[in-house]
Design a protein around this motif. Structure first.
Motif, PDB file in Angstrom:
ATOM      1  N   LEU A  72       0.909  -1.076  -0.043  1.00 12.94           N
ATOM      2  CA  LEU A  72      -0.065   0.135  -0.005  1.00 12.94           C
ATOM      3  C   LEU A  72       0.989   1.135   0.031  1.00 12.94           C
ATOM      4  N   CYS A  73       0.450   2.242  -0.182  1.00 16.58           N
ATOM      5  CA  CYS A  73       1.071   3.505  -0.203  1.00 16.58           C
ATOM      6  C   CYS A  73       0.265   4.712   0.038  1.00 16.58           C
ATOM      7  N   THR A  74       1.043   5.756   0.712  1.00 21.93           N
ATOM      8  CA  THR A  74       0.240   6.925   0.997  1.00 21.93           C
ATOM      9  C   THR A  74       0.025   7.827  -0.077  1.00 21.93           C
ATOM     10  N   ASN A  75       0.565   7.719  -1.152  1.00 18.92           N
ATOM     11  CA  ASN A  75       0.509   8.304  -2.551  1.00 18.92           C
ATOM     12  C   ASN A  75       0.803   7.153  -3.511  1.00 18.92           C
ATOM     13  N   PRO A  76      -0.076   6.060  -3.796  1.00 14.94           N
ATOM     14  CA  PRO A  76       0.219   5.178  -4.981  1.00 14.94           C
ATOM     15  C   PRO A  76       0.395   5.593  -6.398  1.00 14.94           C
ATOM     16  N   ARG A  77      -0.052   6.846  -6.637  1.00 15.11           N
ATOM     17  CA  ARG A  77       0.313   7.226  -8.132  1.00 15.11           C
ATOM     18  C   ARG A  77       1.773   7.716  -7.909  1.00 15.11           C
ATOM     19  N   ARG A  78       2.266   8.305  -7.040  1.00 13.62           N
ATOM     20  CA  ARG A  78       3.550   8.853  -7.166  1.00 13.62           C
ATOM     21  C   ARG A  78       4.470   7.635  -6.840  1.00 13.62           C
ATOM     22  N   LEU A  79       4.258   6.590  -6.052  1.00 13.12           N
ATOM     23  CA  LEU A  79       5.093   5.523  -6.017  1.00 13.12           C
ATOM     24  C   LEU A  79       5.028   4.759  -7.453  1.00 13.12           C
ATOM     25  N   LYS A  80       4.154   4.741  -8.114  1.00 11.74           N
ATOM     26  CA  LYS A  80       3.932   3.967  -9.524  1.00 11.74           C
ATOM     27  C   LYS A  80       4.898   4.741 -10.489  1.00 11.74           C
ATOM     28  N   GLU A  81       4.872   6.234 -10.193  1.00  6.88           N
ATOM     29  CA  GLU A  81       5.811   7.010 -11.211  1.00  6.88           C
ATOM     30  C   GLU A  81       7.163   6.401 -11.033  1.00  6.88           C
ATOM     31  N   VAL A  82       7.581   6.511  -9.656  1.00  7.38           N
ATOM     32  CA  VAL A  82       8.936   6.262  -9.379  1.00  7.38           C
ATOM     33  C   VAL A  82       9.402   4.933  -9.764  1.00  7.38           C
ATOM     34  N   LEU A  83       8.452   3.827  -9.644  1.00  6.47           N
ATOM     35  CA  LEU A  83       8.688   2.436 -10.130  1.00  6.47           C
ATOM     36  C   LEU A  83       8.744   2.324 -11.556  1.00  6.47           C
ATOM     37  N   LEU A  84       8.224   3.051 -12.302  1.00  9.46           N
ATOM     38  CA  LEU A  84       8.584   3.129 -13.820  1.00  9.46           C
ATOM     39  C   LEU A  84       9.668   3.726 -14.099  1.00  9.46           C
ATOM     40  N   GLU A  85       9.989   4.781 -13.437  1.00  9.11           N
ATOM     41  CA  GLU A  85      11.133   5.492 -13.865  1.00  9.11           C
ATOM     42  C   GLU A  85      12.489   4.975 -13.373  1.00  9.11           C
ATOM     43  N   TYR A  96       7.762  -5.567 -11.958  1.00  5.87           N
ATOM     44  CA  TYR A  96       8.616  -6.474 -11.984  1.00  5.87           C
ATOM     45  C   TYR A  96      10.068  -5.839 -12.238  1.00  5.87           C
ATOM     46  N   HIS A  97      11.504  -6.137 -11.343  1.00  8.28           N
ATOM     47  CA  HIS A  97      12.438  -5.635 -11.583  1.00  8.28           C
ATOM     48  C   HIS A  97      13.580  -6.748 -10.987  1.00  8.28           C
ATOM     49  N   ASP A  98      14.693  -6.687 -11.774  1.00 10.30           N
ATOM     50  CA  ASP A  98      15.660  -7.558 -11.594  1.00 10.30           C
ATOM     51  C   ASP A  98      16.380  -7.380 -10.015  1.00 10.30           C
ATOM     52  N   SER A  99      16.017  -6.534  -9.556  1.00 10.38           N
ATOM     53  CA  SER A  99      16.666  -6.329  -7.904  1.00 10.38           C
ATOM     54  C   SER A  99      15.754  -7.071  -7.068  1.00 10.38           C
ATOM     55  N   LEU A 100      14.617  -7.461  -7.636  1.00 11.84           N
ATOM     56  CA  LEU A 100      13.568  -8.138  -6.529  1.00 11.84           C
ATOM     57  C   LEU A 100      13.450  -9.607  -7.172  1.00 11.84           C
ATOM     58  N   PRO A 101      13.625 -10.730  -6.105  1.00  9.67           N
ATOM     59  CA  PRO A 101      13.257 -12.040  -6.444  1.00  9.67           C
ATOM     60  C   PRO A 101      11.681 -12.150  -6.913  1.00  9.67           C
ATOM     61  N   VAL A 102      10.740 -11.453  -6.542  1.00  7.58           N
ATOM     62  CA  VAL A 102       9.378 -11.679  -6.818  1.00  7.58           C
ATOM     63  C   VAL A 102       8.861 -10.192  -6.980  1.00  7.58           C
ATOM     64  N   PRO A 103       7.759 -10.283  -7.697  1.00  6.29           N
ATOM     65  CA  PRO A 103       7.298  -8.557  -8.030  1.00  6.29           C
ATOM     66  C   PRO A 103       6.464  -8.225  -7.151  1.00  6.29           C
ATOM     67  N   ILE A 104       6.353  -6.566  -7.214  1.00  7.50           N
ATOM     68  CA  ILE A 104       5.620  -5.927  -6.300  1.00  7.50           C
ATOM     69  C   ILE A 104       4.208  -5.865  -6.709  1.00  7.50           C
ATOM     70  N   GLN A 105       3.198  -6.208  -5.928  1.00  4.59           N
ATOM     71  CA  GLN A 105       1.792  -5.580  -6.077  1.00  4.59           C
ATOM     72  C   GLN A 105       1.348  -4.559  -5.411  1.00  4.59           C
ATOM     73  N   LEU A 106       1.144  -3.641  -6.409  1.00  3.12           N
ATOM     74  CA  LEU A 106       0.717  -2.321  -5.785  1.00  3.12           C
ATOM     75  C   LEU A 106      -0.786  -2.239  -5.820  1.00  3.12           C
ATOM     76  N   ARG A 107      -1.315  -1.832  -4.516  1.00  3.56           N
ATOM     77  CA  ARG A 107      -2.997  -1.479  -4.566  1.00  3.56           C
ATOM     78  C   ARG A 107      -3.018  -0.022  -4.954  1.00  3.56           C
ATOM     79  N   GLU A 108      -3.298   0.408  -5.979  1.00  5.27           N
ATOM     80  CA  GLU A 108      -3.234   1.701  -6.826  1.00  5.27           C
ATOM     81  C   GLU A 108      -4.555   2.542  -6.175  1.00  5.27           C
ATOM     82  N   ASP A 109      -5.699   1.735  -5.983  1.00  5.69           N
ATOM     83  CA  ASP A 109      -6.930   2.166  -5.261  1.00  5.69           C
ATOM     84  C   ASP A 109      -7.127   2.444  -3.932  1.00  5.69           C
ATOM     85  N   VAL A 110      -6.096   2.272  -3.272  1.00  7.76           N
ATOM     86  CA  VAL A 110      -6.253   2.426  -1.905  1.00  7.76           C
ATOM     87  C   VAL A 110      -4.952   3.433  -1.613  1.00  7.76           C
TER      88      VAL A 110
END
Length: 204
Positions: A72-85, A96-110
């Protein structure tokens, strides 16, 4: 303001992510990248919160492994922007990113709230916000009540056993009843009773 290490730039964040891919520490390998991202976003007052299976994995010292990192995130839209950047690739609500062995699942609606339901842990000098043991127990009791038989009761029972000296069962049961309802209260009460019986039986 964060009391952990601070990452100031996107380029620094990218380089630190690439450097944290060391194998052999499953829980750390999932939480350290979140700590790096949290450090970068702390200047903006944006805070990710780890919940779900990775919280169970952390609190059980890796005895239950998670297949993703639920955020979850206090500002999921901003977190998503950074993840993509910083090079994460998105597939539906998984990142998905090579730095993590598993993906992040982000709740964008909360939008997460920073309150008594979460705590701060330190992962190699970086702060990570994670839901508490008590909240994890309540959440997994809820999942079991709503979805039926799965491994949720095992997770709850293991957390009760591991943290029995730190939990207030009276408070936990009161929260189950008032925040979720009678079925949650009775399921949790039964799990606590079973673990208590096992504890006293083993002590004999």
């Amino acid at each position: 303001m964060s009391s952990g290490r601070i990452i100031d730039t996107i380029s620094e964040l990218c380089s630190r992510l690439e450097a944290c891919c060391a194998p052999g520490r499953p829980v750390t390998s999932k939480l350290l990248p979140i700590g790096l991202i949290t450090s970068f976003l702390s200047r903006e007052g944006v805070t990710p919160v780890v919940y779900g299976g990775t919280a169970v994995e952390y609190y059980t010292s890796g005895s239950h492994e998670s297949s993703d990192v639920d955020l979850l995130c206090t500002n999921p839209r901003r977190l998503k922007e950074v993840l993509l950047e910083i090079g994460f690739r998105q597939e539906v609500d998984f990142f998905y990113h090579d730095s993590l062995p598993v993906p992040i699942q982000l709740r964008e609606d909360v939008e997460a709230e920073l309150d008594h339901r979460n705590a701060v842990i330190n992962v190699e000098g970086y702060e990570v916000r994670i839901i508490t043991v008590e909240q994890t127990i309540l959440d997994y009791t809820h999942k079991f009540v709503e979805n039926g038989a799965n491994l949720e009761p095992v997770f709850v029972a293991d957390l009760i056993e591991t943290y029995q000296d730190e939990l207030s069962f009276e408070h936990l049961l009161e929260r189950a009843k008032t925040e979720f309802g009678e079925p949650h209260y009775h399921v949790l009460r039964a799990l606590i009773a079973v673990k208590a019986q096992q504890y006293f039986y083993d002590a004999d």
